[in-house]
Design a protein around this motif. Structure first.
Motif, mmCIF file in Angstrom:
data_model
loop_
_atom_site.group_PDB
_atom_site.id
_atom_site.type_symbol
_atom_site.label_atom_id
_atom_site.label_comp_id
_atom_site.label_asym_id
_atom_site.label_seq_id
_atom_site.Cartn_x
_atom_site.Cartn_y
_atom_site.Cartn_z
ATOM 1 N N GLY A 96 11.136 -11.305 -53.411
ATOM 2 C CA GLY A 96 9.974 -12.103 -53.047
ATOM 3 C C GLY A 96 9.198 -11.610 -51.845
ATOM 4 O O GLY A 96 8.067 -12.020 -51.639
ATOM 5 N N GLY A 97 9.794 -10.798 -51.021
ATOM 6 C CA GLY A 97 9.079 -10.240 -49.879
ATOM 7 C C GLY A 97 8.673 -11.234 -48.817
ATOM 8 O O GLY A 97 7.845 -10.927 -47.965
ATOM 9 N N GLU A 98 9.241 -12.453 -48.826
ATOM 10 C CA GLU A 98 8.820 -13.439 -47.831
ATOM 11 C C GLU A 98 9.427 -13.198 -46.456
ATOM 12 O O GLU A 98 8.933 -13.712 -45.465
ATOM 13 C CB GLU A 98 9.112 -14.861 -48.311
ATOM 14 C CG GLU A 98 10.576 -15.150 -48.586
ATOM 15 C CD GLU A 98 10.783 -16.536 -49.167
ATOM 16 O OE1 GLU A 98 10.767 -17.500 -48.401
ATOM 17 O OE2 GLU A 98 10.955 -16.623 -50.381
ATOM 18 N N THR A 99 10.503 -12.439 -46.399
ATOM 19 C CA THR A 99 11.097 -12.099 -45.109
ATOM 20 C C THR A 99 11.872 -10.801 -45.237
ATOM 21 O O THR A 99 12.168 -10.349 -46.341
ATOM 22 C CB THR A 99 12.013 -13.235 -44.585
ATOM 23 O OG1 THR A 99 12.344 -12.979 -43.224
ATOM 24 C CG2 THR A 99 13.288 -13.348 -45.397
ATOM 25 N N GLY A 100 12.205 -10.230 -44.116
ATOM 26 C CA GLY A 100 12.983 -9.006 -44.094
ATOM 27 C C GLY A 100 14.361 -9.261 -43.514
ATOM 28 O O GLY A 100 14.764 -10.398 -43.275
ATOM 29 N N VAL A 101 15.075 -8.163 -43.263
ATOM 30 C CA VAL A 101 16.416 -8.214 -42.700
ATOM 31 C C VAL A 101 16.395 -7.460 -41.382
ATOM 32 O O VAL A 101 15.867 -6.357 -41.302
ATOM 33 C CB VAL A 101 17.437 -7.571 -43.669
ATOM 34 C CG1 VAL A 101 18.799 -7.422 -43.021
ATOM 35 C CG2 VAL A 101 17.524 -8.371 -44.957
ATOM 36 N N THR A 102 16.973 -8.056 -40.339
ATOM 37 C CA THR A 102 17.058 -7.353 -39.061
ATOM 38 C C THR A 102 18.427 -6.705 -38.868
ATOM 39 O O THR A 102 18.528 -5.681 -38.204
ATOM 40 C CB THR A 102 16.759 -8.279 -37.869
ATOM 41 O OG1 THR A 102 17.692 -9.354 -37.878
ATOM 42 C CG2 THR A 102 15.338 -8.798 -37.937
ATOM 43 N N SER A 103 19.483 -7.311 -39.435
ATOM 44 C CA SER A 103 20.817 -6.716 -39.354
ATOM 45 C C SER A 103 21.662 -7.209 -40.529
ATOM 46 O O SER A 103 21.335 -8.223 -41.148
ATOM 47 C CB SER A 103 21.499 -7.055 -38.024
ATOM 48 O OG SER A 103 21.725 -8.446 -37.919
#
Length: 182
Positions: free
Chosen positions: A115-122
């Motif tokens: 969905g691309g609504e958020t990413g991953v930081t770790s």
């Protein structure tokens, strides 16, 4: 005559008491209609909540995580997560509750949020033997930032957990897959 007065008063009280005990009693045979009005159940009073319950609105769902193997995508099963101010805890998910995914030995695996609504930081990835429902012993597969990418486990049946921290302070979540490696 003054002695008879208390006796009569007691006798009158006794008659009145007996009359009260038989009030509503009927000489009609059992099953015959009664002249008494039918009983009416009383209405129960239910307390109305003063504040809307927290369950009135659906809980916000975290993004779907997909395990990517040679271009094929397999949605994960979310365990515990914190997303958009909502938190839900869950223990390690056992293999019996997960669909098996066949993985060739030594294959590079990646996980992407749909969905691309958020990413991953770790992220962290680890596996436990599929026969160990409580994950008493786990093996780390990797950790890092973006992208989420690591080499799959060796031969066996495994439960893979990938725990991610969402970008923009949205929270974190754990996702699970059952891996079958020949």
């Amino acid at each position: 005559m003054s002695r008879a007065m208390p006796g009569r008063a007691i006798l009158a009280a006794g008659i009145l008491a007996l009359a009260g005990c038989t009030a509503g009693a009927s000489n009609a045979p059992p099953g015959a209609p009664s002249d008494a009005p039918p009983a009416t159940p009383s209405q129960s009073v239910l307390a109305e909540p003063s504040v809307a319950a927290a369950t009135d609105a659906p809980a916000p769902e975290p993004p779907v995580a997909e395990l990517v193997i040679n271009g094929d995508r397999y949605p994960g099963t979310v365990g515990g997560y914190t997303w958009d101010g909502y938190s839900q805890s869950a223990p390690w998910l056992p293999a019996t509750g997960l669909l098996p995914v066949d993985v060739p030995a030594g294959t590079a695996l990646s996980v992407e949020l749909a969905g691309g609504e958020t990413g991953v930081t770790s992220w962290t990835a680890r596996v436990a033997d599929a026969a160990d429902p409580a994950a008493a012993t786990t093996q780390p597969l990797g950790a890092g930032g973006t992208p989420v990418s690591f080499v799959g486990p060796g031969s066996g049946a495994w439960v893979l957990e990938v725990r991610v921290t969402y970008a923009d302070g949205q929270g974190d979540g754990a996702y699970y897959w059952q891996l079958v490696v020949p």
